[in-house]
Design a protein around this motif. Structure first.
Motif, PDB file in Angstrom:
ATOM      1  N   VAL A   1       0.743  -1.051  -0.030  1.00 42.84           N
ATOM      2  CA  VAL A   1      -0.102  -0.129  -0.063  1.00 42.84           C
ATOM      3  C   VAL A   1       0.886   1.341   0.000  1.00 42.84           C
ATOM      4  O   VAL A   1       1.830   1.286   0.716  1.00 42.84           O
ATOM      5  CB  VAL A   1      -1.010  -0.123   1.214  1.00 42.84           C
ATOM      6  CG1 VAL A   1      -1.829   1.188   1.110  1.00 42.84           C
ATOM      7  CG2 VAL A   1      -1.787  -1.233   1.276  1.00 42.84           C
ATOM      8  N   PHE A   2       0.278   2.216  -0.722  1.00 42.07           N
ATOM      9  CA  PHE A   2       1.314   3.499  -0.890  1.00 42.07           C
ATOM     10  C   PHE A   2       0.277   4.456  -0.380  1.00 42.07           C
ATOM     11  O   PHE A   2      -0.935   4.554  -0.873  1.00 42.07           O
ATOM     12  CB  PHE A   2       1.759   3.797  -2.299  1.00 42.07           C
ATOM     13  CG  PHE A   2       2.797   3.094  -2.787  1.00 42.07           C
ATOM     14  CD1 PHE A   2       4.124   3.659  -2.340  1.00 42.07           C
ATOM     15  CD2 PHE A   2       2.784   1.980  -3.511  1.00 42.07           C
ATOM     16  CE1 PHE A   2       5.393   2.877  -2.693  1.00 42.07           C
ATOM     17  CE2 PHE A   2       3.828   1.391  -4.003  1.00 42.07           C
ATOM     18  CZ  PHE A   2       4.962   1.736  -3.384  1.00 42.07           C
ATOM     19  N   LEU A   3       0.426   5.424   0.769  1.00 41.06           N
ATOM     20  CA  LEU A   3      -0.267   6.374   1.207  1.00 41.06           C
ATOM     21  C   LEU A   3       0.104   7.728   0.957  1.00 41.06           C
ATOM     22  O   LEU A   3       1.449   8.013   0.858  1.00 41.06           O
ATOM     23  CB  LEU A   3      -0.388   6.352   2.800  1.00 41.06           C
ATOM     24  CG  LEU A   3      -0.843   4.874   3.601  1.00 41.06           C
ATOM     25  CD1 LEU A   3      -0.589   4.693   5.028  1.00 41.06           C
ATOM     26  CD2 LEU A   3      -2.075   4.408   3.066  1.00 41.06           C
ATOM     27  N   TYR A   4      -0.963   8.442   0.726  1.00 40.65           N
ATOM     28  CA  TYR A   4      -0.496   9.942  -0.036  1.00 40.65           C
ATOM     29  C   TYR A   4      -1.409  10.894   0.619  1.00 40.65           C
ATOM     30  O   TYR A   4      -2.897  10.420   0.814  1.00 40.65           O
ATOM     31  CB  TYR A   4      -1.059   9.881  -1.468  1.00 40.65           C
ATOM     32  CG  TYR A   4      -0.194   8.923  -2.408  1.00 40.65           C
ATOM     33  CD1 TYR A   4       1.133   9.600  -3.060  1.00 40.65           C
ATOM     34  CD2 TYR A   4      -0.524   7.702  -2.688  1.00 40.65           C
ATOM     35  CE1 TYR A   4       1.795   8.570  -3.847  1.00 40.65           C
ATOM     36  CE2 TYR A   4       0.020   6.769  -3.596  1.00 40.65           C
ATOM     37  CZ  TYR A   4       1.463   7.284  -4.169  1.00 40.65           C
ATOM     38  OH  TYR A   4       2.187   6.575  -4.875  1.00 40.65           O
TER      39      TYR A   4
ATOM     40  N   ARG B   1      -1.665  16.019  -2.852  1.00 40.68           N
ATOM     41  CA  ARG B   1      -0.396  16.055  -3.099  1.00 40.68           C
ATOM     42  C   ARG B   1       0.319  14.743  -3.409  1.00 40.68           C
ATOM     43  O   ARG B   1       1.754  14.556  -3.113  1.00 40.68           O
ATOM     44  CB  ARG B   1       0.014  16.284  -1.525  1.00 40.68           C
ATOM     45  CG  ARG B   1      -0.637  17.591  -0.914  1.00 40.68           C
ATOM     46  CD  ARG B   1      -0.378  18.709  -0.826  1.00 40.68           C
ATOM     47  NE  ARG B   1       1.284  18.781  -0.624  1.00 40.68           N
ATOM     48  CZ  ARG B   1       2.003  20.091  -0.814  1.00 40.68           C
ATOM     49  NH1 ARG B   1       1.094  21.188  -0.973  1.00 40.68           N
ATOM     50  NH2 ARG B   1       3.138  20.186  -0.830  1.00 40.68           N
ATOM     51  N   GLU B   2      -0.159  13.901  -4.200  1.00 37.07           N
ATOM     52  CA  GLU B   2       0.108  12.886  -4.720  1.00 37.07           C
ATOM     53  C   GLU B   2       1.585  12.890  -5.364  1.00 37.07           C
ATOM     54  O   GLU B   2       2.585  12.174  -5.575  1.00 37.07           O
ATOM     55  CB  GLU B   2      -0.640  11.928  -5.769  1.00 37.07           C
ATOM     56  CG  GLU B   2      -1.889  11.463  -4.789  1.00 37.07           C
ATOM     57  CD  GLU B   2      -3.284  12.333  -4.823  1.00 37.07           C
ATOM     58  OE1 GLU B   2      -4.166  11.819  -4.252  1.00 37.07           O
ATOM     59  OE2 GLU B   2      -3.021  13.471  -5.076  1.00 37.07           O
ATOM     60  N   ALA B   3       1.777  14.142  -6.029  1.00 33.70           N
ATOM     61  CA  ALA B   3       3.116  14.271  -6.668  1.00 33.70           C
ATOM     62  C   ALA B   3       4.157  14.769  -5.910  1.00 33.70           C
ATOM     63  O   ALA B   3       5.241  14.475  -6.338  1.00 33.70           O
ATOM     64  CB  ALA B   3       2.988  15.552  -7.682  1.00 33.70           C
ATOM     65  N   ASP B   4       3.951  14.797  -4.688  1.00 29.11           N
ATOM     66  CA  ASP B   4       4.995  15.029  -3.713  1.00 29.11           C
ATOM     67  C   ASP B   4       5.592  13.546  -3.303  1.00 29.11           C
ATOM     68  O   ASP B   4       6.631  13.302  -2.544  1.00 29.11           O
ATOM     69  CB  ASP B   4       4.238  15.800  -2.372  1.00 29.11           C
ATOM     70  CG  ASP B   4       4.200  17.103  -2.479  1.00 29.11           C
ATOM     71  OD1 ASP B   4       4.393  17.610  -3.430  1.00 29.11           O
ATOM     72  OD2 ASP B   4       3.555  17.713  -1.604  1.00 29.11           O
ATOM     73  N   GLY B   5       5.044  12.479  -3.839  1.00 28.85           N
ATOM     74  CA  GLY B   5       5.162  11.178  -3.290  1.00 28.85           C
ATOM     75  C   GLY B   5       4.656  10.453  -2.257  1.00 28.85           C
ATOM     76  O   GLY B   5       3.917  11.436  -1.462  1.00 28.85           O
ATOM     77  N   PRO B   6       4.700   9.421  -1.857  1.00 29.04           N
ATOM     78  CA  PRO B   6       3.988   8.916  -0.896  1.00 29.04           C
ATOM     79  C   PRO B   6       4.387   9.133   0.612  1.00 29.04           C
ATOM     80  O   PRO B   6       5.640   9.694   0.809  1.00 29.04           O
ATOM     81  CB  PRO B   6       4.251   7.385  -1.097  1.00 29.04           C
ATOM     82  CG  PRO B   6       5.338   6.990  -1.713  1.00 29.04           C
ATOM     83  CD  PRO B   6       5.530   8.344  -2.524  1.00 29.04           C
ATOM     84  N   VAL B   7       3.555   9.039   1.467  1.00 34.77           N
ATOM     85  CA  VAL B   7       3.935   9.747   2.996  1.00 34.77           C
ATOM     86  C   VAL B   7       4.334   8.523   3.522  1.00 34.77           C
ATOM     87  O   VAL B   7       5.006   8.375   4.640  1.00 34.77           O
ATOM     88  CB  VAL B   7       2.649  10.472   3.707  1.00 34.77           C
ATOM     89  CG1 VAL B   7       2.658  11.713   2.913  1.00 34.77           C
ATOM     90  CG2 VAL B   7       1.533   9.646   3.869  1.00 34.77           C
ATOM     91  N   ALA B   8       3.760   7.097   3.197  1.00 34.14           N
ATOM     92  CA  ALA B   8       4.095   5.903   3.942  1.00 34.14           C
ATOM     93  C   ALA B   8       4.021   4.911   2.825  1.00 34.14           C
ATOM     94  O   ALA B   8       3.265   4.778   1.939  1.00 34.14           O
ATOM     95  CB  ALA B   8       3.281   5.559   5.044  1.00 34.14           C
ATOM     96  N   HIS B   9       4.811   3.868   3.063  1.00 31.83           N
ATOM     97  CA  HIS B   9       4.791   2.656   2.248  1.00 31.83           C
ATOM     98  C   HIS B   9       4.530   1.468   3.059  1.00 31.83           C
ATOM     99  O   HIS B   9       5.086   1.163   4.306  1.00 31.83           O
ATOM    100  CB  HIS B   9       6.063   2.352   1.385  1.00 31.83           C
ATOM    101  CG  HIS B   9       6.237   1.058   0.597  1.00 31.83           C
ATOM    102  ND1 HIS B   9       7.019   0.132   1.031  1.00 31.83           N
ATOM    103  CD2 HIS B   9       5.293   0.594  -0.388  1.00 31.83           C
ATOM    104  CE1 HIS B   9       6.705  -1.051   0.277  1.00 31.83           C
ATOM    105  NE2 HIS B   9       5.843  -0.764  -0.679  1.00 31.83           N
ATOM    106  N   VAL B  10       3.523   0.576   2.867  1.00 27.90           N
ATOM    107  CA  VAL B  10       3.078  -0.525   3.660  1.00 27.90           C
ATOM    108  C   VAL B  10       3.049  -2.008   3.181  1.00 27.90           C
ATOM    109  O   VAL B  10       2.642  -1.772   1.930  1.00 27.90           O
ATOM    110  CB  VAL B  10       1.646  -0.224   4.306  1.00 27.90           C
ATOM    111  CG1 VAL B  10       1.313  -1.311   5.269  1.00 27.90           C
ATOM    112  CG2 VAL B  10       1.617   1.258   4.903  1.00 27.90           C
ATOM    113  N   THR B  11       3.609  -2.799   3.665  1.00 24.78           N
ATOM    114  CA  THR B  11       3.476  -4.187   3.148  1.00 24.78           C
ATOM    115  C   THR B  11       2.836  -5.017   4.072  1.00 24.78           C
ATOM    116  O   THR B  11       3.037  -4.647   5.417  1.00 24.78           O
ATOM    117  CB  THR B  11       4.939  -4.831   2.597  1.00 24.78           C
ATOM    118  OG1 THR B  11       5.672  -4.826   4.004  1.00 24.78           O
ATOM    119  CG2 THR B  11       5.711  -4.075   1.547  1.00 24.78           C
TER     120      THR B  11
END
Length: 157
Positions: free
Chosen positions: A129-132, A136-146
């Motif tokens: 899961v990528f959290l945004y 502001r999605e262009a700023d990149g994810p705020v967290a990466h979850v597996t």
């Protein structure tokens, strides 16, 4: 069931095995914490989903950022939806592992979860899961979850 990595298949294999309406009904009946959080499935397909968590003051921590537990709950819910989209309505599928990497401070506001299953087998399903911060999605994810979900042998509800 095989891996869901690589290009998305065409046709029937892309269709979710659970509808947004069925997810909403299941959430209403069995997941009151998700109702309290206000999460809503925006998109769903076989092995992937996009889930929205609206801004709530109760989800903020000191410093005005969205709390880690709120983001973890959103990610776990998203993985559950993506698992069900792959295997159908197997309500007793459960989280067996969840790991989060916080990448940047999320802006106060709504959070979007983009989830995809990487491998779905008979007994285990693994996804990310990528959290945004919404807008502001262009700023990149705020967290990466597996995470890994255990799928019960008896798939009845």
């Amino acid at each position: 069931m095989g891996s869901s990595t690589g290009p998305r298949p065409r046709g029937e294999e892309c269709v979710s095995r659970i509808t947004k309406e069925e997810v909403a009904e299941l959430t209403q009946r069995e997941l009151p914490w998700a109702i309290w959080m206000g999460v809503a499935v925006e998109e769903i397909g076989n092995g992937h989903c996009r889930v929205h968590m609206p801004h709530k003051e109760e989800n903020l921590r000191p410093g005005g950022t969205v709390s880690g537990p709120a983001m973890m709950g959103l990610a776990d819910y998203s993985l559950y939806v993506a698992v069900l989209s792959s295997i159908g309505r197997v309500e007793l599928a459960v989280t067996s592992q969840l790991s989060i990497n916080f990448l940047r401070k999320p802006r106060p506001g709504d959070i979007i979860a983009d989830c995809r299953m990487i491998k779905v087998g008979r007994r285990l399903a693994y996804g990310e899961v990528f959290l945004y911060s919404e807008g502001r999605e262009a700023d990149g994810p705020v967290a990466h979850v597996t995470g890994t979900y255990a799928i019960p042998e008896d798939r009845g509800v």
